[in-house]
Design a protein around this motif. Sequence first.
Motif, PDB file in Angstrom:
ATOM      1  N   PHE A 148     113.396 -44.335 -25.059  1.00  0.00           N
ATOM      2  CA  PHE A 148     113.437 -45.302 -24.225  1.00  0.00           C
ATOM      3  C   PHE A 148     115.424 -45.304 -23.612  1.00  0.00           C
ATOM      4  O   PHE A 148     115.059 -45.890 -22.511  1.00  0.00           O
ATOM      5  CB  PHE A 148     112.889 -46.555 -24.678  1.00  0.00           C
ATOM      6  N   ALA A 149     115.826 -45.320 -24.833  1.00  0.00           N
ATOM      7  CA  ALA A 149     117.553 -45.784 -24.373  1.00  0.00           C
ATOM      8  C   ALA A 149     118.280 -44.564 -24.061  1.00  0.00           C
ATOM      9  O   ALA A 149     118.834 -45.180 -23.103  1.00  0.00           O
ATOM     10  CB  ALA A 149     118.128 -46.458 -26.031  1.00  0.00           C
ATOM     11  N   LEU A 150     117.899 -43.029 -24.354  1.00  0.00           N
ATOM     12  CA  LEU A 150     118.546 -42.091 -24.079  1.00  0.00           C
ATOM     13  C   LEU A 150     118.224 -41.245 -22.581  1.00  0.00           C
ATOM     14  O   LEU A 150     118.579 -40.632 -22.548  1.00  0.00           O
ATOM     15  CB  LEU A 150     119.272 -42.223 -25.257  1.00  0.00           C
ATOM     16  N   ILE A 151     117.348 -40.920 -23.570  1.00  0.00           N
ATOM     17  CA  ILE A 151     116.421 -39.844 -23.082  1.00  0.00           C
ATOM     18  C   ILE A 151     115.421 -39.989 -21.247  1.00  0.00           C
ATOM     19  O   ILE A 151     114.974 -40.839 -21.094  1.00  0.00           O
ATOM     20  CB  ILE A 151     115.012 -39.556 -23.394  1.00  0.00           C
ATOM     21  N   PRO A 152     115.987 -39.199 -20.269  1.00  0.00           N
ATOM     22  CA  PRO A 152     116.123 -39.004 -18.852  1.00  0.00           C
ATOM     23  C   PRO A 152     113.826 -39.428 -18.662  1.00  0.00           C
ATOM     24  O   PRO A 152     113.847 -38.255 -19.781  1.00  0.00           O
ATOM     25  CB  PRO A 152     116.077 -38.251 -18.225  1.00  0.00           C
ATOM     26  N   SER A 153     113.363 -39.529 -18.110  1.00  0.00           N
ATOM     27  CA  SER A 153     111.924 -39.741 -18.040  1.00  0.00           C
ATOM     28  C   SER A 153     111.511 -38.566 -17.717  1.00  0.00           C
ATOM     29  O   SER A 153     110.555 -38.108 -18.516  1.00  0.00           O
ATOM     30  CB  SER A 153     111.702 -40.974 -16.809  1.00  0.00           C
ATOM     31  N   VAL A 154     111.833 -37.619 -17.342  1.00  0.00           N
ATOM     32  CA  VAL A 154     110.992 -35.998 -17.009  1.00  0.00           C
ATOM     33  C   VAL A 154     111.016 -35.531 -18.201  1.00  0.00           C
ATOM     34  O   VAL A 154     110.649 -34.851 -18.482  1.00  0.00           O
ATOM     35  CB  VAL A 154     111.833 -35.632 -15.573  1.00  0.00           C
ATOM     36  N   TYR A 155     111.999 -36.009 -19.338  1.00  0.00           N
ATOM     37  CA  TYR A 155     112.221 -35.308 -21.188  1.00  0.00           C
ATOM     38  C   TYR A 155     112.049 -36.377 -21.683  1.00  0.00           C
ATOM     39  O   TYR A 155     111.258 -35.584 -23.042  1.00  0.00           O
ATOM     40  CB  TYR A 155     113.971 -34.776 -20.772  1.00  0.00           C
ATOM     41  N   ARG A 156     110.913 -36.600 -21.120  1.00  0.00           N
ATOM     42  CA  ARG A 156     110.113 -37.964 -22.317  1.00  0.00           C
ATOM     43  C   ARG A 156     109.411 -37.587 -23.425  1.00  0.00           C
ATOM     44  O   ARG A 156     109.437 -37.454 -24.310  1.00  0.00           O
ATOM     45  CB  ARG A 156     109.782 -39.559 -21.652  1.00  0.00           C
ATOM     46  N   VAL A 157     108.144 -36.663 -22.732  1.00  0.00           N
ATOM     47  CA  VAL A 157     107.633 -35.840 -23.706  1.00  0.00           C
ATOM     48  C   VAL A 157     107.638 -34.596 -24.193  1.00  0.00           C
ATOM     49  O   VAL A 157     107.506 -34.243 -25.517  1.00  0.00           O
ATOM     50  CB  VAL A 157     106.225 -35.762 -22.623  1.00  0.00           C
ATOM     51  N   THR A 158     108.638 -34.372 -24.106  1.00  0.00           N
ATOM     52  CA  THR A 158     109.280 -32.540 -24.596  1.00  0.00           C
ATOM     53  C   THR A 158     109.694 -33.520 -25.498  1.00  0.00           C
ATOM     54  O   THR A 158     109.916 -32.810 -27.014  1.00  0.00           O
ATOM     55  CB  THR A 158     109.935 -32.365 -23.547  1.00  0.00           C
ATOM     56  N   TYR A 159     111.303 -34.666 -25.211  1.00  0.00           N
ATOM     57  CA  TYR A 159     111.375 -35.392 -26.764  1.00  0.00           C
ATOM     58  C   TYR A 159     110.778 -35.926 -27.336  1.00  0.00           C
ATOM     59  O   TYR A 159     110.603 -35.424 -28.707  1.00  0.00           O
ATOM     60  CB  TYR A 159     112.088 -36.434 -26.043  1.00  0.00           C
ATOM     61  N   ILE A 160     109.540 -35.947 -26.936  1.00  0.00           N
ATOM     62  CA  ILE A 160     108.367 -36.385 -27.655  1.00  0.00           C
ATOM     63  C   ILE A 160     108.221 -35.529 -28.592  1.00  0.00           C
ATOM     64  O   ILE A 160     107.184 -35.714 -29.999  1.00  0.00           O
ATOM     65  CB  ILE A 160     107.387 -37.286 -27.091  1.00  0.00           C
ATOM     66  N   SER A 161     107.735 -35.020 -27.925  1.00  0.00           N
ATOM     67  CA  SER A 161     106.793 -33.285 -28.676  1.00  0.00           C
ATOM     68  C   SER A 161     107.726 -33.082 -29.793  1.00  0.00           C
ATOM     69  O   SER A 161     107.423 -32.863 -30.668  1.00  0.00           O
ATOM     70  CB  SER A 161     106.501 -32.520 -27.502  1.00  0.00           C
ATOM     71  N   CYS A 162     109.276 -32.582 -29.354  1.00  0.00           N
ATOM     72  CA  CYS A 162     110.004 -31.829 -29.887  1.00  0.00           C
ATOM     73  C   CYS A 162     109.709 -33.315 -32.228  1.00  0.00           C
ATOM     74  O   CYS A 162     109.864 -32.928 -33.188  1.00  0.00           O
ATOM     75  CB  CYS A 162     111.411 -32.623 -30.020  1.00  0.00           C
ATOM     76  N   CYS A 163     109.838 -34.759 -31.352  1.00  0.00           N
ATOM     77  CA  CYS A 163     110.139 -34.979 -32.530  1.00  0.00           C
ATOM     78  C   CYS A 163     108.309 -35.223 -32.973  1.00  0.00           C
ATOM     79  O   CYS A 163     108.613 -36.002 -34.675  1.00  0.00           O
ATOM     80  CB  CYS A 163     109.962 -36.703 -31.792  1.00  0.00           C
ATOM     81  N   SER A 164     107.193 -34.730 -32.650  1.00  0.00           N
ATOM     82  CA  SER A 164     106.098 -34.552 -32.834  1.00  0.00           C
ATOM     83  C   SER A 164     106.069 -33.261 -33.944  1.00  0.00           C
ATOM     84  O   SER A 164     105.143 -33.419 -34.509  1.00  0.00           O
ATOM     85  CB  SER A 164     104.820 -34.616 -31.478  1.00  0.00           C
ATOM     86  N   PHE A 165     106.765 -32.569 -33.554  1.00  0.00           N
ATOM     87  CA  PHE A 165     106.619 -31.930 -34.743  1.00  0.00           C
ATOM     88  C   PHE A 165     106.732 -32.300 -35.828  1.00  0.00           C
ATOM     89  O   PHE A 165     106.373 -31.459 -37.175  1.00  0.00           O
ATOM     90  CB  PHE A 165     107.708 -30.712 -34.574  1.00  0.00           C
ATOM     91  N   ALA A 166     107.771 -33.257 -36.449  1.00  0.00           N
ATOM     92  CA  ALA A 166     108.234 -34.113 -37.293  1.00  0.00           C
ATOM     93  C   ALA A 166     106.050 -34.292 -37.689  1.00  0.00           C
ATOM     94  O   ALA A 166     106.083 -34.487 -38.941  1.00  0.00           O
ATOM     95  CB  ALA A 166     109.058 -33.983 -37.818  1.00  0.00           C
ATOM     96  N   TRP A 167     106.429 -35.346 -36.503  1.00  0.00           N
ATOM     97  CA  TRP A 167     105.269 -36.949 -37.382  1.00  0.00           C
ATOM     98  C   TRP A 167     104.150 -35.615 -37.180  1.00  0.00           C
ATOM     99  O   TRP A 167     103.549 -36.062 -38.106  1.00  0.00           O
ATOM    100  CB  TRP A 167     105.486 -37.235 -35.674  1.00  0.00           C
TER     101      TRP A 167
END
Length: 183
Positions: A148-167
Amino acid sequence: MNAIRGFLRRSLEKHPLITNSVIYGTLCTAAELSQQTLTKKVLNEVPRPIECDIVCRYSFYGTFVGGPVLSVWYRFLDKMCPGTAPKILVKKLLVDQFVFTPQLLVLFYITMSILERKQDLLEECKYKFSKTFQTSCLFWIPAQTVNFALIPSVYRVTYISCCSFAWINILCWLKREESSIEQ
């Protein structure tokens, strides 16, 4: 690399739901495959083939349930709470973790129970929800702070997806834990 980034950005801008769903589904699949591999190597289990039915369940969940839900959720959250000011950031974190996440975890366990053709669709969720939610808080609150602080909204789910690999590796492990009801 620039060509891939350009393609990804155009896809996310023109077809965010489909692109986010495919990315999330792919990473869910990869996480389950890596979880199976790690489990076999760490626990020194007898080598056996990849459990394709489990991989297919995570692929289905990621592509057709989790990916679309996350895509719609983050678009909604960004419209309801625009900006990155500290007050907005805290509001997004709290709403995401304590309003949305519990529902998403229930959806995960119910979807998996349906795909596993279990009789009681809520049984595993009831048993594992508390531990899963606590673990989720430890993992996602820091990850979402960055999101929420650094990632542009267009990349939010992509970022979450990358974190989700670990999660999802963690989630796979939590899902595999035997419960007293399964013994």
